[in-house]
Structures are given as structure tokens and as C-alpha cells.
Motif scaffolding. Structure first.
Motif, short mmCIF file in Angstrom:
data_model
loop_
_atom_site.label_atom_id
_atom_site.label_comp_id
_atom_site.label_asym_id
_atom_site.label_seq_id
_atom_site.Cartn_x
_atom_site.Cartn_y
_atom_site.Cartn_z
N GLN A 250 40.22 51.14 29.43
CA GLN A 250 40.10 50.09 30.42
C GLN A 250 40.75 50.50 31.75
N LEU A 251 41.85 51.22 31.68
CA LEU A 251 42.47 51.71 32.90
C LEU A 251 41.51 52.58 33.70
N ALA A 252 40.75 53.41 32.99
CA ALA A 252 39.79 54.29 33.67
C ALA A 252 38.59 53.50 34.19
N ARG A 253 38.05 52.63 33.35
CA ARG A 253 36.83 51.88 33.73
C ARG A 253 37.08 50.99 34.94
N TYR A 254 38.20 50.29 34.97
CA TYR A 254 38.44 49.30 36.01
C TYR A 254 39.41 49.80 37.09
N SER A 255 39.51 51.10 37.24
CA SER A 255 40.52 51.68 38.15
C SER A 255 40.34 51.21 39.60
N ARG A 256 39.09 50.96 40.02
CA ARG A 256 38.88 50.53 41.40
C ARG A 256 39.37 49.11 41.63
N HIS A 257 39.46 48.30 40.59
CA HIS A 257 40.09 46.99 40.70
C HIS A 257 41.60 47.12 40.69
N LEU A 258 42.09 48.06 39.92
CA LEU A 258 43.54 48.17 39.72
C LEU A 258 44.26 48.56 41.00
N THR A 259 43.56 49.26 41.90
CA THR A 259 44.18 49.68 43.15
C THR A 259 44.07 48.63 44.25
N LEU A 260 43.37 47.53 43.99
CA LEU A 260 43.18 46.50 45.01
C LEU A 260 44.42 45.62 45.15
N PRO A 261 44.92 45.45 46.39
CA PRO A 261 46.04 44.52 46.59
C PRO A 261 45.65 43.11 46.15
N GLY A 262 46.48 42.49 45.36
CA GLY A 262 46.22 41.13 44.91
C GLY A 262 45.44 41.05 43.61
N VAL A 263 44.83 42.15 43.18
CA VAL A 263 44.12 42.16 41.90
C VAL A 263 44.96 42.94 40.90
N GLY A 264 44.91 44.27 41.00
CA GLY A 264 45.77 45.09 40.15
C GLY A 264 45.51 44.88 38.67
N GLN A 265 46.43 45.37 37.85
CA GLN A 265 46.28 45.25 36.41
C GLN A 265 46.31 43.80 35.96
N LEU A 266 47.17 43.00 36.57
CA LEU A 266 47.29 41.60 36.16
C LEU A 266 45.98 40.86 36.43
N GLY A 267 45.39 41.08 37.59
CA GLY A 267 44.13 40.43 37.91
C GLY A 267 43.01 40.87 36.98
N GLN A 268 42.98 42.17 36.65
CA GLN A 268 41.95 42.64 35.74
C GLN A 268 42.13 42.06 34.34
#
Length: 387
Positions: free
Chosen positions: A23-41
Motif C-alpha cells: 500500500q505504501l508503494a501503490r498510494y505513494s503519490r497520496h502519501l507525499t501530499l500535504p494534508g493527506v499523507g498516510q493518515l489521509g490514505q
């Protein structure tokens, strides 16, 4: 230029468990977004979303929510795929013609992101199922194509306190808003009453620019993800309007109407005939054939020429709507005619023509074919006419 996100609202969904390596690899472009990150994903992965409609808007909505990893995606639609859908409903394929639309969502998830649970509901939204469905999901997205369903969705959202993402299409234009009963105004604060069923032609009658569905549906998916994660500022209290012909975007603000009574129970959402203009006598296909058997009956088809190449009522005369509106009775040869029946695809354009002709009508009976050419083929020939 600051890249900081807008002030966050309270997220709609609690986060799921920690992300695994895949999941870290698949959603990595969300994880780097300010305000989204791991918690948002993790909130996205835990979200339960209901989409009403698996058509032009439902296609991009489902595509992007599945790609984003929404935990549970339910899609409500009782329709089957027609060849005319393929021009804009990008979720369906040629081999899907005749199949249930909701089944395309299941296939899409299996091909794009099989971790998403898809619940296919081959039903229409009704007063019998709306409240339970809205209670069962964190968020509802309304991609329906008629006024009755849109107002039923709004009222169910207000009663249950469920946020609703709303969008509409017509020809070259689209609208999007968020009706969040927790914090903002609702559809009835913007448009208090359900418009008449035929006050605006449907996509089938008026047409829709295919790629416009992608623009509007994608924005609806964006608003849904913002609600889930709490990032940014949503379209609650705002109506987003897009004109594809002129490449313009406007956003209009609106507020709760302090005089409006809150919606506390579902009402009557049955479509009604447009009451604007004089009443036009309606006739169905069986009645038309009985009338034609007696002679002195003229059927005028006000559709476009290309539509008649697909199917036409035998013996009907072609006079396009535009010519009827421009020339009035001057466009029609009434020699030997006592009964004039106007027809189109479904009865909407012919009703418009009948209203235009009702002023200064000569001594003929003016009738509108209810259900149009589609209804005639179904009743008289037992054939399903789709285009």
C-alpha cells in the motif's frame, strides 16, 4: 507561492490500520501530499461510499475512487448498457451491451484495484430504500440523470445527516456542489422545488458532450476524497458551473434559507408533466393506431433526420422541431386532416412543438404522442428501441 494546504475540516472517516509495504508503494503519490499523507490514505481505505448511477458521471467517479483505494464502493443502478451509452460512459465496453451497468464496476475493480470491495446494487433509489442506504454509508455521490432522484437524494441526506456530492450534465455544461447537512446548505436552499419533469430535456433528448462527463465526474470524485480526508475546502455552499463551449468556470455562493422548513420525512418524487403553457391532450401508441384506423390522422415526427434513419413510425411525416417552431402551422399541410399527432423520441420535443402550435390552431385535434417513438415500438412491435 505557498504550497501549504487549505485549513482542514474534520475528516469524515476514521483511519484504517497502518499501511503495509504494498500500500505504501501503490498510494505513494497520496502519501507525499500535504494534508493527506498516510493518515489521509488510511481514511480513504476505511471509507464506505455509495454512488447513485453507473453511467456518464458514475464512470469517472468509480474509476478514480477505485484507483484511490476506497474501502467499500457501492453502486446503485438498475439499468443495462446500451450502445448509445458507449459515447460517454467510459466504464462500459462493447461486449457489455445488454449487461447490467453495475457489473462493469465489479470488473473495473478487479482489473484496477482488487482490494476495493464493490457492492453492486441493481436497483433504483426509492423512498423504500433511500434512508437505509444513506445510513449505511459515510458519503453518497449522486450521478443520477433526473430531478426526482436528485431531490430524493438530497432529502435522504438531510434526514440522515449524510454528506452528498451532487453533479449534473446538460449538453455542453455541468454543475457540481456538495450538500453537507452537518455544516452547510442543501439542494432545497438553492432550488426549493422539484422542476417539472420535462422542463429540461434529458441527455437522450438534448444530448451531452461525451468528454464533459469526465470533467464533471472527476471533480465529484475530488470532492468526495476531500470530504473523506478532511483536506482543503469543499464546494459546500458553492455551485460550480462549467461551460465547455466557452471554456469558462464560475462558482456561485449560496447559504441556508432561514425560512425553509427542515426536511424530516421523504415526500412524493414522481415526475409530473410540465404545467407551463396550455394543456396538450396526450395519446399513447395503442390509441394512435386506433385513431389512424379511422383515417384523417397525420403523424408528424419532429426529430432530426438521422434519428429517423434509426427508426420511425411508419406513415409519419418528417418536419424537424426547429422548422415547426420557426414556421408554425405554415410548415404543415392539413389537407384532409382532422387529428394531428406530434411525435419525437420520448414525447418531450413533441410536447414543445404542440405547445407552440396550440396558439391559433386551426380546426384540428392537436395531440402529443406520450412515450414517443420509443413507446410506439415497445407497445406496437414489442421491440426495445435504444439510441
Amino acid at each position: 507561492m505557498s504550497l501549504a494546504p487549505a485549513a482542514q475540516r474534520a475528516p469524515l472517516v476514521e483511519p484504517a490500520a497502518e499501511l503495509d509495504r504494498g500500500q505504501l508503494a501503490r498510494y505513494s503519490r497520496h502519501l507525499t501530499l500535504p494534508g493527506v499523507g498516510q493518515l489521509g490514505q488510511r481514511r480513504i481505505l476505511n471509507a464506505k461510499v455509495l454512488v447513485i448511477g453507473a453511467g456518464g458521471l458514475g464512470s469517472p467517479i468509480a474509476n478514480y475512487l477505485i484507483a484511490a483505494g476506497v474501502g467499500t464502493l457501492a453502486v446503485l443502478d438498475d439499468d443495462t448498457v446500451e450502445s448509445s451509452n458507449l459515447q460517454r460512459q467510459s466504464m462500459h465496453r462493447q461486449q457489455d451491451v445488454g449487461a447490467r451497468k453495475v457489473d462493469s464496476v465489479t470488473r473495473l475493480a478487479s482489473e484496477l484495484n482488487d482490494s476495493v470491495e464493490v457492492i453492486a446494487i441493481p436497483e433504483r433509489l426509492s423512498t423504500q430504500n433511500a434512508l437505509q442506504l444513506f445510513t449505511d454509508y459515510d458519503l453518497v455521490i449522486d450521478g443520477s440523470d433526473n430531478f426526482a432522484t436528485r431531490y430524493l437524494s438530497n432529502d435522504a441526506a438531510e434526514i440522515t445527516g449524510t454528506p452528498l456530492v451532487w453533479g449534473t450534465l446538460f449538453q455542453f455544461s455541468g454543475q457540481v456542489s456538495v450538500f453537507d447537512p452537518r455544516t452547510g446548505p442543501m439542494l432545497r436552499d438553492l432550488f426549493p422545488e422539484i422542476p417539472d419533469a420535462d422542463s429540461v430535456p434529458s441527455c437522450a433528448e438534448g444530448g451531452v458532450f461525451g468528454a464533459l462527463c469526465g470533467v464533471v465526474g472527476s471533480l465529484m470524485a475530488v470532492e468526495a476524497l476531500k470530504l473523506i480526508t478532511g483536506v482543503g475546502e469543499t464546494l459546500s455552499g458553492k455551485l460550480w458551473l462549467y461551460d465547455a463551449l466557452n471554456s469558462t468556470v464560475r462558482t456561485l455562493g449560496f447559504e441556508r434559507d432561514p425560512q425553509r422548513e427542515p426536511v424530516t420525512e421523504l415526500g412524493d418524487y414522481q415526475p409530473v408533466l410540465c404545467a407551463v403553457g396550455p394543456a396538450i391532450e396526450q395519446i399513447d401508441a395503442q390509441e394512435l393506431e386506433q385513431l389512424r384506423a379511422g383515417g384523417e390522422t397525420l403523424v408528424i415526427d419532429v426529430r432530426e433526420g438521422w434519428e429517423r434513419e434509426l427508426a420511425a413510425i411508419p406513415g409519419s411525416t418528417h418536419i424537424p422541431l426547429g422548422r415547426v417552431l420557426d414556421e408554425g402551422w405554415g410548415a404543415i399541410d392539413l389537407a384532409g386532416v382532422r387529428h394531428l399527432v406530434l411525435a419525437c423520441k420520448s414525447g418531450v420535443r413533441s410536447q414543445q412543438a404542440a405547445v407552440a402550435l396550440s396558439t391559433g390552431a386551426p380546426a384540428v385535434q392537436l395531440l402529443n404522442l406520450s412515450g414517443g417513438t420509443v413507446g410506439w415500438y415497445a407497445q406496437i412491435r414489442g421491440e426495445e428501441l435504444t439510441y
